[in-house]
Write a protein that holds these residues in place. Structure first.
Motif, short mmCIF file in Angstrom:
data_model
loop_
_atom_site.label_atom_id
_atom_site.label_comp_id
_atom_site.label_asym_id
_atom_site.label_seq_id
_atom_site.Cartn_x
_atom_site.Cartn_y
_atom_site.Cartn_z
N ASN A 52 0.88 -1.33 0.10
CA ASN A 52 0.02 0.05 -0.06
C ASN A 52 1.00 1.30 0.11
OD1 ASN A 52 -2.49 -1.31 0.07
ND2 ASN A 52 -2.42 -1.47 2.29
N LEU A 53 2.07 1.28 -0.55
CA LEU A 53 2.74 2.17 -0.57
C LEU A 53 2.65 2.73 -2.16
CD1 LEU A 53 6.11 1.16 1.13
CD2 LEU A 53 4.19 2.60 2.02
N ILE A 54 1.80 3.54 -2.33
CA ILE A 54 1.33 4.03 -4.00
C ILE A 54 2.46 5.10 -4.38
CG2 ILE A 54 -1.00 3.18 -3.57
CD1 ILE A 54 -1.75 6.26 -3.27
N TYR A 55 3.11 5.79 -3.77
CA TYR A 55 4.14 6.79 -4.05
C TYR A 55 5.34 6.31 -3.93
CZ TYR A 55 -0.18 9.96 -3.43
OH TYR A 55 -1.47 10.38 -3.47
N THR A 56 6.00 6.92 -5.32
CA THR A 56 7.53 6.71 -5.27
C THR A 56 8.03 7.95 -5.98
OG1 THR A 56 7.15 4.34 -5.43
CG2 THR A 56 9.41 4.77 -5.88
N TYR A 57 9.48 8.42 -5.51
CA TYR A 57 10.10 9.49 -6.10
C TYR A 57 10.96 9.18 -7.31
CZ TYR A 57 8.93 12.35 -2.20
OH TYR A 57 8.29 12.79 -1.20
N ILE A 58 11.17 9.75 -8.19
CA ILE A 58 12.10 9.95 -9.22
C ILE A 58 12.98 11.19 -9.05
CG2 ILE A 58 12.83 9.39 -11.58
CD1 ILE A 58 10.33 8.11 -12.27
N GLY A 59 13.70 11.28 -8.10
CA GLY A 59 14.19 12.68 -7.84
C GLY A 59 13.23 13.55 -7.22
N ASP A 70 -9.66 3.60 -0.78
CA ASP A 70 -9.41 4.40 0.02
C ASP A 70 -8.20 3.98 0.89
OD1 ASP A 70 -8.94 6.75 1.40
OD2 ASP A 70 -10.88 6.53 2.61
N LEU A 71 -7.00 4.23 0.96
CA LEU A 71 -5.95 3.77 1.91
C LEU A 71 -5.81 4.68 3.24
CD1 LEU A 71 -3.20 3.28 -0.56
CD2 LEU A 71 -4.58 1.85 0.24
N GLN A 72 -6.70 5.72 3.53
CA GLN A 72 -6.49 6.38 4.70
C GLN A 72 -5.15 7.30 4.86
OE1 GLN A 72 -9.38 6.67 6.50
NE2 GLN A 72 -10.53 5.53 5.10
N ILE A 73 -4.95 7.72 3.67
CA ILE A 73 -3.55 8.31 3.71
C ILE A 73 -3.44 9.97 3.68
CG2 ILE A 73 -1.99 6.28 3.31
CD1 ILE A 73 -2.04 7.30 0.42
N TYR A 74 -4.77 10.40 3.74
CA TYR A 74 -5.01 11.88 3.33
C TYR A 74 -5.64 12.50 4.63
CZ TYR A 74 -4.10 10.03 -1.21
OH TYR A 74 -3.57 9.48 -2.31
N SER A 75 -5.42 12.16 5.62
CA SER A 75 -6.14 12.60 6.70
C SER A 75 -5.51 14.05 7.36
CB SER A 75 -6.07 11.75 8.07
OG SER A 75 -4.48 11.60 8.57
N ARG A 76 -5.95 14.86 8.20
CA ARG A 76 -5.45 15.80 8.86
C ARG A 76 -4.05 15.60 9.49
NH1 ARG A 76 -4.99 21.30 8.30
NH2 ARG A 76 -4.76 22.27 10.37
N GLN A 77 -3.89 14.35 10.03
CA GLN A 77 -2.61 14.15 10.83
C GLN A 77 -1.61 13.76 9.55
OE1 GLN A 77 -2.94 10.21 13.00
NE2 GLN A 77 -0.97 10.24 13.63
#
Length: 168
Positions: A52-59, A70-77
């Motif tokens: 459930n790690l949907i984000y990865t950088y390229i620089g 919904d992964l519950q990763i957009y909360s105020r916290q």
């Protein structure tokens, strides 16, 4: 052996921290050992997606894989976790990009832009909504800030209509 502090606040050895990191792939493709291999790129995305790690950088670029749930990763916290910290201090996230852009706007006093690109169904409209949500919730607002924030958030249906019209 050198130690690090785990996400739960427990000390772990650097070796076990590296093992945990490798289990979920590389957070930045720049650090991928076989960086010229398309198969290695896709496998890294796959490994992270399974956790459930949907984000990865390229620089400084953020790659996102739509989880279609919904992964519950957009909360105020979560917003507060990414607010005001260095880009690479925290795991890859849309909020890290949003905060970096906002801080560059404030410090450089120059216009900034976020480009969101992808195939139909990739989550472009959702990403835009989450960026707007981040700005509406975390940026200091002047006296009329509430009205501006409300207008910003009310623009979401318009954005969705444009996205749906283009998709259809």
């Amino acid at each position: 052996m050198p130690c690090a502090l785990g996400s739960d606040g427990v000390r772990v050895t650097m070796e076990s921290a590296l093992t945990a990191r490798d289990r979920v792939g590389v957070q930045d493709f720049v650090l991928l050992e076989n960086f010229t291999s398309e198969a290695a790129f896709i496998e890294n995305l796959r490994r992270r997606f399974r956790e459930n790690l949907i984000y990865t950088y390229i620089g400084p670029v953020l790659v996102s894989v739509n989880p279609y749930r919904d992964l519950q990763i957009y909360s105020r916290q979560h917003m507060e976790r990414y607010r005001g910290v260095s880009f690479y201090e925290v795991p890859p996230h849309l909020f890290a990009v949003a905060d970096t852009v906002y801080r560059a706007l404030r410090t450089e006093r120059r216009d900034q832009a976020v480009m969101i690109s992808g195939e139909s169904g990739a989550g472009k409209t959702e990403a835009t909504k989450r960026l707007l949500q981040f700005y509406a919730e975390t940026c200091p607002a002047p006296e009329r800030g509430g009205a501006v924030r409300d207008r910003l958030l009310q623009s979401n249906p318009v954005l969705e209509a444009f996205g749906n019209a283009k998709t259809l």
